[in-house]
Design an enzyme around this catalytic site. Structure first.
Site, PDB file in Angstrom:
ATOM      1  N   GLY A 268       0.802  -1.223   0.000  1.00  0.00           N
ATOM      2  CA  GLY A 268       0.000   0.000   0.000  1.00  0.00           C
ATOM      3  C   GLY A 268       0.832   1.268   0.000  1.00  0.00           C
ATOM      4  O   GLY A 268       0.612   2.173  -0.801  1.00  0.00           O
ATOM      5  N   ALA A 269       1.791   1.330   0.902  1.00  0.00           N
ATOM      6  CA  ALA A 269       2.574   2.560   1.045  1.00  0.00           C
ATOM      7  C   ALA A 269       3.737   2.291   1.979  1.00  0.00           C
ATOM      8  O   ALA A 269       3.812   1.227   2.592  1.00  0.00           O
ATOM      9  CB  ALA A 269       1.709   3.676   1.616  1.00  0.00           C
ATOM     10  N   GLU A 271       6.402   4.246   4.968  1.00  0.00           N
ATOM     11  CA  GLU A 271       6.513   5.397   5.871  1.00  0.00           C
ATOM     12  C   GLU A 271       7.908   6.021   5.942  1.00  0.00           C
ATOM     13  O   GLU A 271       8.271   6.581   6.983  1.00  0.00           O
ATOM     14  CB  GLU A 271       6.092   4.949   7.278  1.00  0.00           C
ATOM     15  CG  GLU A 271       7.062   3.973   7.978  1.00  0.00           C
ATOM     16  CD  GLU A 271       6.703   2.502   7.850  1.00  0.00           C
ATOM     17  OE1 GLU A 271       5.978   2.135   6.916  1.00  0.00           O
ATOM     18  OE2 GLU A 271       7.168   1.707   8.694  1.00  0.00           O
ATOM     19  N   ASN A 272       8.733   5.956   4.889  1.00  0.00           N
ATOM     20  CA  ASN A 272      10.080   6.534   4.933  1.00  0.00           C
ATOM     21  C   ASN A 272      10.064   7.909   5.591  1.00  0.00           C
ATOM     22  O   ASN A 272       9.199   8.729   5.322  1.00  0.00           O
ATOM     23  CB  ASN A 272      10.621   6.693   3.509  1.00  0.00           C
ATOM     24  CG  ASN A 272      10.319   5.493   2.652  1.00  0.00           C
ATOM     25  OD1 ASN A 272      10.773   4.415   2.939  1.00  0.00           O
ATOM     26  ND2 ASN A 272       9.495   5.680   1.626  1.00  0.00           N
ATOM     27  N   GLU A 305       0.493   5.819   7.543  1.00  0.00           N
ATOM     28  CA  GLU A 305       1.915   6.136   7.303  1.00  0.00           C
ATOM     29  C   GLU A 305       2.329   7.360   8.114  1.00  0.00           C
ATOM     30  O   GLU A 305       3.443   7.422   8.629  1.00  0.00           O
ATOM     31  CB  GLU A 305       2.184   6.357   5.811  1.00  0.00           C
ATOM     32  CG  GLU A 305       1.732   5.230   4.882  1.00  0.00           C
ATOM     33  CD  GLU A 305       2.167   3.843   5.311  1.00  0.00           C
ATOM     34  OE1 GLU A 305       3.228   3.698   5.936  1.00  0.00           O
ATOM     35  OE2 GLU A 305       1.411   2.874   5.040  1.00  0.00           O
ATOM     36  N   HIS A 308       3.066   6.393  11.644  1.00  0.00           N
ATOM     37  CA  HIS A 308       4.346   5.701  11.797  1.00  0.00           C
ATOM     38  C   HIS A 308       5.474   6.661  12.178  1.00  0.00           C
ATOM     39  O   HIS A 308       6.504   6.233  12.696  1.00  0.00           O
ATOM     40  CB  HIS A 308       4.747   5.011  10.482  1.00  0.00           C
ATOM     41  CG  HIS A 308       4.310   3.582  10.370  1.00  0.00           C
ATOM     42  ND1 HIS A 308       4.451   2.668  11.389  1.00  0.00           N
ATOM     43  CD2 HIS A 308       3.763   2.892   9.329  1.00  0.00           C
ATOM     44  CE1 HIS A 308       4.007   1.493  10.984  1.00  0.00           C
ATOM     45  NE2 HIS A 308       3.578   1.597   9.738  1.00  0.00           N
ATOM     46  N   GLU A 327       3.669  -2.168  13.609  1.00  0.00           N
ATOM     47  CA  GLU A 327       2.515  -2.342  12.722  1.00  0.00           C
ATOM     48  C   GLU A 327       1.201  -2.543  13.475  1.00  0.00           C
ATOM     49  O   GLU A 327       0.198  -1.912  13.151  1.00  0.00           O
ATOM     50  CB  GLU A 327       2.756  -3.485  11.724  1.00  0.00           C
ATOM     51  CG  GLU A 327       3.907  -3.217  10.739  1.00  0.00           C
ATOM     52  CD  GLU A 327       3.761  -1.921   9.946  1.00  0.00           C
ATOM     53  OE1 GLU A 327       2.662  -1.327   9.928  1.00  0.00           O
ATOM     54  OE2 GLU A 327       4.766  -1.497   9.337  1.00  0.00           O
TER      55      GLU A 327
HETATM   56  N1  B3K Z   1       5.858  -0.612   6.560  1.00  0.00           N
HETATM   57  C1  B3K Z   1       5.322  -0.743   5.248  1.00  0.00           C
HETATM   58  C2  B3K Z   1       5.259  -2.155   4.758  1.00  0.00           C
HETATM   59  C3  B3K Z   1       6.535  -2.688   4.263  1.00  0.00           C
HETATM   60  C4  B3K Z   1       6.322  -4.048   3.639  1.00  0.00           C
HETATM   61  C5  B3K Z   1       7.589  -4.683   3.239  1.00  0.00           C
HETATM   62  N2  B3K Z   1       7.364  -5.917   2.509  1.00  0.00           N
HETATM   63  C6  B3K Z   1       3.980  -0.113   5.119  1.00  0.00           C
HETATM   64  C7  B3K Z   1       3.193  -0.024   6.353  1.00  0.00           C
HETATM   65  O1  B3K Z   1       2.872  -0.973   7.017  1.00  0.00           O
HETATM   66  O2  B3K Z   1       2.866   1.067   6.717  1.00  0.00           O
HETATM   67 ZN    ZN Z   2       2.492   0.159   8.755  1.00  0.00          ZN
END
Ligand code: B3K
Ligand code: ZN
Length: 885
Positions: A268-269, A271-272, A305, A308, A327
């Site tokens: 989906g997305a 959160e960098n 995101e 996060h 998560e």
């Molecule tokens: N943290 C990312 C998911 C990464 C998945 C890697 N295979 C998105 C999220 O949960 O916000």
């Molecule tokens: Zn997440």
């Protein structure tokens, strides 16, 4: 299987011997050969000095062409280091040194969409979980935090926009039409939060004023023709920022917040830090192209995101076994946000539906794992419903046990203690416990035991003493020697008029019970436990497990009469829905038994009456919560029905499900049609609670009516389609048509294609509606869809909309008796395995459930798994096959 399938164990966790003080990256971008220069200042940690580490420095790296290695400025000869397929080893002297590694990578050839790759000609990255090692050599683990500075050099015309994490500190022109930008991120972060974007993009900009009076610049980047479709995402972001300040006192920390939408994305997305990268599905929305569900998805994922930034980025995970720490917690936070934005009961229903239809299946299948997995081969396989959704349920348990205020205190302490650290689920629990001065050790059981707990409930009313005893027994189907879970069980007592009763908690039990509003929260902590209440002069109606207060399977022998009563009179709206679902489930299961005994289908009076009452409520009351009623009128889905059986009789389930829907439509055609008419409204589309509910009810009624397939109904559906007023209604109409055999079906599908062929997200709907169709010959249609010029194995959204939808949703067609669809899926997985292992692994899941079906299907499914095992290349698919077999 050519790769080594190394298993990683939580029990083998070792802290890193080194600290990376700073990372200085230079990207010289080119589609087929990008040069990455990575200069790191590294310090040996005193606590784990020479003897343990033997001087060795071990960096991760995969698919990299190593160009040079310099230690403190000195170019090393090949004897000075050692490279393997997955590592770079060095033996540096001294406690602090500068290491520079230059590597070359090929973004264009990267179809796995992990590391640095191209999407629609733009450079983008995905590093979580272990993608940074495909960009450069590094300690690719979440507990190595560092400060990053990134310089990007690229052709200016092709890539006018250059982005990375943090703040832009310099940019300018270079020779040969190139330009550069330097970004600095002041916050220490693990490498999985690194991001880079270079492309021909434009941005929607806005501002946010924080509670502590700072102005944040907000930018959403997309390709130019989608700019008008970013407003909803921007509004969602602003709402999320405000909500997190109000609910958790959490404020954004950088000066800029950037979101970039890309078309090719594995999930989906992401959160960098300061630079979220999104699947465009979760950014773009306008009434003509996105449905209510899409709008809600955008709002929730944007919020997720954003949240996060604190739960994940500022406080991150020590290792990937702690994934649910960020998560589960962040999903819980986005659920609470959506509940506040829309309707708490409706949101809870949506979440519980997803959990029970999909996560419960995972818990009961070969991929069953605790929310804190104990081992993995490929981490990407553990971004699961269990870690995310069940993880969120477990976080909710803390809030239910401690109350909202107590939970907030725990969160405050968690951030006060751990800001800037990489921590564990135990650290989270300890903060919750210490902030509230309670012992929460028993919560551990939820983290380490796989499977959905069952809870048997028995009530014994004693008229003479005017008391009631409620007994509980918990068990785990697959594990006799489990350790009991701490279960907060919400319960309400009603009299026969539906009024709330407040019985007195018998003295011995008072420490384990608290009254909150109209609910009692019982703290169940033992395998067998009884609670007693006094002062109950008449036998009460019990409203059990209110709000689905724990992710369990509750077993209680309700009578039809009790359920019908609760479905209409329970003061807990979630449980009104739940009671209607339980009654529907009883009705379905009774008919499945009849089907298996070759008896005719019979619509039972209790459910039929309830259905009529609910439709009438929708028709006659202006106050009615139409969304709640629409969900109450919707039958439990097939996936949930499958969960009720150890051995699934596909034909029986599907045909009874269809018959029940049709018989209700026949019996209540007039009423349903009236509801449909009542909910028709000629108003401009708005994404708000009332309108969403109205459309949901209208399209629920339409869906029932469509099963009658009369000319009059088909005309009505076609009219709704032709009005083209908003995508929610267009899609609903097209879905109805897609299940019918009528010339209208083909003309609508053709029209839809013509109109939307250049809108990838809408075209995905065209693909998925056909893949989910119940028409004869759907399997053949799906095969032609994968050969369609607009189909592409390298675009994950497209793959999911055809292969994913067909195999997961089109139960009967996927499980056709000759096994042809199983063989076809295996072929697809094999093809995808070479292109994109992460997506391939996701597509495999329906075959993994083979043990649930009849002997013949089991054989067919299993033989596909076995032949795949001999041929797959990736760790991703290999790990799932190994678990399945
Ligand atoms: N943290 C990312 C998911 C990464 C998945 C890697 N295979 C998105 C999220 O949960 O916000
Ligand atoms: Zn997440």
């Amino acid at each position: 299987m050519t790769l080594e399938a190394k298993v990683n164990y939580l029990s083998e966790y070792q802290p890193c011997d080194f600290e990376v003080l700073s990372v200085n990256l230079l990207f010289e971008l080119s589609a087929s050969s990008t040069l990455v220069t990575n200069r790191m200042l590294i310090k040996r940690l005193a606590s784990r000095s020479v003897s343990e580490s033997e001087n060795k420095l071990k960096l991760n790296g995969e698919g990299l062409v190593l160009k040079s290695v310099r230690l403190n400025g000195q170019l090393l000869s090949e004897a000075g280091f050692q490279v393997t397929q997955e590592h770079l080893f060095l033996s540096p002297e001294g406690d602090e040194f500068e290491l520079e590694v230059v590597t070359e990578i090929n973004p264009q050839a990267n179809t796995a969409l992990e590391g640095l790759y191209l999407s629609s000609g733009n450079f983008c990255t995905q590093c979580e979980a272990e993608g940074f090692r495909r960009i450069t050599y590094f300690f690719d683990r979440p507990d190595v935090l560092s400060v990053y500075q990134t310089k990007i050099i690229a052709d200016k015309q092709a890539y006018p926009v250059l982005l990375s994490n943090g703040n832009l500190i310099e940019s300018g022109e270079l020779a040969d039409g190139r330009h550069f930008a330097i970004w600095h991120d002041p916050f220490k972060k693990p490498c999985y939060l690194f991001a880079l974007i270079a492309g021909d993009l434009v941005s929607l900009e806005d501002q946010y004023f924080t509670a502590d009076n700072r102005t944040i610049k907000l930018c959403i980047y997309t390709d130019p023709h989608h700019l008008p479709h970013c407003r909803h995402a921007m509004d969602s972001l602003i709402h999320a920022m405000r909500w997190d300040e109000q609910r958790f006192g959490l404020t954004y920390d950088l000066d800029t917040y950037m979101i970039v939408a890309v078309d090719d994305f594995n999930m989906g997305a992401m959160e960098n830090k300061g630079l979220n990268i999104f699947n465009s599905k979760y950014v773009l929305a306008d009434p003509q192209t996105a449905t209510d569900v899409d709008y809600e998805g955008v709002e929730a994922v944007i919020a997720h995101e954003y949240f996060h930034n604190w739960t994940g980025n500022r406080v991150t995970c020590r290792d990937w076994f702690q994934l649910t720490l960020k998560e589960g917690l962040t999903v819980f936070r986005d659920q609470e946000f959506t509940a506040d934005r829309l309707s708490p009961a409706v949101k809870r229903i949506e979440d519980v539906r997803r959990l029970r239809s999909h996560q419960f299946a995972e818990d009961a299948g070969p991929m069953s794992h605790p929310i804190q997995p104990q081992s993995y081969i490929e981490m990407n396989n553990f971004y699961t419903l269990t870690v995310y959704e069940k993880g969120a349920e477990v976080v909710r348990l803390y809030q239910t046990l401690l109350g909202k205020d107590g939970f907030r205190k725990g969160m405050d302490l968690y951030f006060a203690r751990h800001d800037g650290q990489a921590v564990t689920v135990e650290d989270f629990r300890q903060a919750m416990a210490d902030a509230n001065q309670v012992d929460l050790d028993q919560m551990q059981a939820w983290y380490v035991q796989a499977g959905t707990p069952h809870l048997k409930v028995k009530a014994e009313y004693n008229a003479v003493n005017a008391s009631i005893k409620i007994g509980f027994q918990q068990y785990l189907k697959a594990d006799n020697s489990f350790s009991p879970f701490l279960i907060p069980f919400k319960i309400g007592f009603l009299n026969d008029q539906g009024e709330t009763l407040y019985p007195e908690v018998a003295a011995d039990y008072s420490s384990a019970v608290k009254l909150e509003g109209q609910d009692y929260v019982l703290k169940i902590s033992q395998e067998n436990q009884v609670f007693e209440f006094n002062g109950v002069s008449d036998k009460p109606q019990l409203s059990l497990l209110r709000g689905f207060s724990a992710p369990i399977i509750m077993e209680y022998q309700y009578s039809e009469k009790q359920l019908a009563f609760l479905a209409c009179h329970d003061t807990d709206s979630f449980n009104r829905w739940e009671s209607a679902q339980r009654l529907a489930l009883m009705e379905l299961m009774a008919n499945i038994a009849r089907f298996q005994a070759q008896q005719a289908y019979q619509l039972g009076a209790a459910y039929a009456d309830l259905f009529e009452t609910l439709v009438s409520q929708a028709l006659n009351s202006d106050q009615a919560d139409l969304a709640l009623l629409a969900y109450s009128l919707t039958l439990p889905d097939l996936n949930y029905l499958i969960e009720q059986y150890d051995a699934v009789d596909i034909e029986a389930l599907v045909s009874v499900h269809q018959q029940m829907k049709k018989s209700l439509a026949q019996k209540y055609e007039t009423l349903l049609f009236e509801v449909y008419q009542k909910c028709l409204a000629d108003q401009a589309y708005r994404y708000d609670k009332q309108q969403i509910a109205q459309r949901l009810m209208k399209n629920t009624a339409l869906s029932y009516l469509s099963s009658l397939a009369t000319d009059q109904i088909i005309t009505r559906i076609k009219q709704q389609y032709d009005q083209q007023s908003n995508m929610t209604d267009i899609q609903a109409a097209l879905q109805c048509l897609s299940n019918l055999t009528s010339p209208q079906t083909d003309s609508a599908l053709a029209h839809f294609y013509d109109k939307y062929q250049d809108e990838p997200l809408v075209l995905d709907k065209w693909f998925s509606i056909q893949a989910a169709s119940h028409r004869e010959g759907v399997f053949e249609t799906v095969q032609t869809l994968t050969a369609h010029p607009k189909f592409s194995y390298s675009n994950p959204n497209r793959v999911r909309s055809v292969i994913g939808v067909f195999c997961r949703q089109n139960i009967l067609a996927f499980h056709r008796k000759d096994g042809a669809a199983y063989a076809w899926l295996a072929e697809q997985v094999l093809k995808l395995d070479e292109i994109n292992p992460q997506v391939a692994a996701r597509m495999l899941v329906p075959l993994m459930q083979w043990r649930r079906f009849d002997a013949k299907r089991q054989d067919l499914m299993r033989s596909e798994l076995i032949s795949l095992m001999a041929n797959v290349q990736s760790k991703d698919v290999y790990e799932l096959l190994e678990k399945s077999l």
